[in-house]
Design an enzyme around this catalytic site. Structure first.
Site, PDB file in Angstrom:
ATOM      1  N   HIS A 437     -19.641 -18.850   4.135  1.00 32.27           N
ATOM      2  CA  HIS A 437     -20.089 -18.669   5.405  1.00 32.27           C
ATOM      3  C   HIS A 437     -20.673 -20.001   5.774  1.00 32.27           C
ATOM      4  CE1 HIS A 437     -21.305 -16.732   8.694  1.00 32.27           C
ATOM      5  NE2 HIS A 437     -21.952 -15.683   8.293  1.00 32.27           N
ATOM      6  N   ASP A 441     -17.070 -18.601  10.162  1.00 34.40           N
ATOM      7  CA  ASP A 441     -17.964 -17.802  10.563  1.00 34.40           C
ATOM      8  C   ASP A 441     -17.329 -16.234  10.734  1.00 34.40           C
ATOM      9  OD1 ASP A 441     -16.564 -17.281  12.986  1.00 34.40           O
ATOM     10  OD2 ASP A 441     -17.367 -19.097  13.594  1.00 34.40           O
TER      11      ASP A 441
END
Ligand code: CAO
Length: 467
Positions: A437, A441
């Site tokens: 992350h 995204d």
């Protein structure tokens, strides 16, 4: 001259056995030559001459771990006069740090137990004297080192030299006397529940087995009952973390430091199940096992073309991202040595058939514990088909420096509505993705997953995008 040497050797062996020296008249020149030969042989751990029908050989205490200089013999599992086979347990020993079993490197007769129970044995000093068949030692040229667990009862084990007894997962532990009893009563040792120390079959186990069984002791095509799990150990056991497990410690600890985004979906597998059953028989005729994986892997590669960030790697401090040109798709494998992730290289250039062949190769090597580093190096994306074992969902963890991984659950048959609203039999599989992350995204993962899912649910559409 030759016969003089022969008798001298015989005499020297007797001398070595420490028994009949007084009854043997020795020629001094021969003694000197044989003492010299004995010294050399002892250094090798063996005292023998290939010219004798049944030579005596001395088995020195091997390294039972961490080069412990001395151990105490806690229990002899054989006695003088016993006939033993290579791999039979000889004795239990205890060092400062651990207990171990020493196994016979020969087929032969135990002539002398050199060290008494509860006494100290010294590393590379005589432990047992065996009488072996002529030429049966094969050990003259080897220094006997660590005594590993007994060999598997297989043809391979028979050809393995004594210095390299393989680690066994299948050999039943029992003393020669117990083996003899089992053979006499026609009991297959593998069918008997062991209650002895270290999972060893003892005499009472054979007798209990005979008392409680009427059928399986007679020869015939009887399927043995599944072995019950070993009884829990009475003591805690401490063992070092090494090998694949140590690699897993390091990799997963590193992975745990990375913030990961998880995403899960359900995949309609009806068409792929049908396609696979069509192709599976065809490919099996050519010796290629065809599971769902080759199609799932190819679909990943096709989807990665549109979402290259999922096929990237990041440097340890996450300051640069490298978009990898090749799709080297790693496949987590559950092997006898532990978890290992070899990768299918350049999937973007391979057909589904070629991926299947490569996966077969990697699986065979993995199962044999023989995957070379080149097959595990340089993966750019990973998959874990935990559904091959079971389960529906998983939380896969990244394999740094790659930034995405997917896990598949088991393909299940479930009730589903078709486009007409009628209930039908459906095959579904759940996929669980994890992505780094820091650089990817959630929306990108969802788009990638949708594209991959579309290929898997409509395998025919893959043809259009394949080169
Ligand atoms: N659902 C239903 N059936 C499955 C399945 C699934 N998800 N995955 C495999 N199968 C079936 C196969 O189709 C095959 O069926 P047939 O016998 O009818 O041909 C059978 O199970 C055996 O497949 P396989 O395991 O030999 O082959 P594969 O290509 O599907 O998987 C591999 C290969 C290496 C991924 C798998 O054997 C394996 O080791 N999985 C465990 C991975 C693992 O441990 N993950 C955890 C990692 S994190 O600790």
């Amino acid at each position: 001259m030759f016969s003089a040497v022969r008798s001298g050797v015989r005499a020297a062996c007797r001398f070595h056995s420490g028994r009949r020296v007084s009854s043997v008249g020795l020629n001094h020149r021969v003694i000197a030559r044989e003492v010299q030969r004995s010294v050399v042989s002892r250094w090798r751990g063996v005292h023998t001459s290939p010219a004798i029908a049944s030579p005596l050989v001395t088995f020195n205490l091997p390294d039972v771990g961490e080069r412990m200089a001395t151990v105490v013999i806690t229990e002899w599992l054989v006695k003088e006069g016993d006939t033993v086979s290579m791999g039979d347990a000889l004795c239990e020993v205890q060092s400062d740090k651990s207990a171990a079993t020493v196994y016979s490197p020969y087929d032969g007769v135990v002539k002398e137990l050199v060290v008494e129970e509860e006494e100290t044995a010294h590393l590379e000093k005589p432990l047992v004297v065996f009488e072996v068949e002529d030429g049966a030692t094969g050990a003259e040229e080897h220094e006997l080192k660590q005594s590993p667990p007994p060999p598997a009862e297989s043809a391979a084990a028979e050809t393995t030299p004594p210095t390299q007894l393989p680690v066994s997962s299948g050999k039943v532990l029992a003393t020669p006397a117990v083996r003899h009893l089992a053979a006499e009563k026609e009991v297959n040792l593998a069918d008997v529940v062991p209650t002895g120390k270290g999972g060893r079959v003892v005499k009472e186990d054979i007798l209990n087995y005979i008392n409680s069984n009427t059928g399986p002791t007679v020869s015939g095509p009887v399927t043995p009952p599944p072995s019950p799990p070993s009884p829990p150990s009475a003591e805690d056991r401490v063992e070092p973390i090494t090998g694949f497990k140590l690699v897993m410690v390091r990799t997963m600890t590193e992975s745990g430091r990375i913030p990961q985004f998880g995403y899960k979906d359900e995949v309609d597998m009806n068409k792929l199940v049908e396609l696979r059953s069509l192709l599976k028989t065809r490919l099996s005729e050519g010796g290629v096992a065809f599971s769902y994986m080759p199609v799932l892997i190819k679909a990943v590669s096709l989807a990665l073309v549109h979402h290259p960030v999922l096929n990237s790697t990041v440097d340890p401090d996450c300051t640069t991202i490298t978009y990898r040109a090749d799709h080297n798709v790693g496949v987590a494998m559950d092997t006898p040595l532990g978890l290992i992730v070899p990768n299918v290289k350049r999937v973007q250039e391979k057909s589904v058939y070629e991926i299947a062949v490569e996966l077969n190769r990697l699986q065979s090597l993995g199962a044999a514990g023989q995957l070379p580093p080149v097959d595990t190096a340089d993966g750019t994306f990973s998959l874990s088909n935990i559904g091959a074992i079971g389960g529906t969902y998983a939380n896969p963890m990244l394999l740094p420096p790659s930034v995405a991984i997917g896990a598949f659950g088991r393909v299940k048959v479930v009730p589903r509505f078709d486009s007409e609203g009628d209930l039908e039999r459906g095959h579904v599989m759940h996929v669980s993705w994890a992505a780094d992350h820091r650089v990817i995204d959630g929306a990108e993962v969802a788009r990638f997953s949708n594209r991959w899912k579309n290929y898997v649910e409509n395998p025919a559409s893959m043809i259009l995008d394949m080169k």
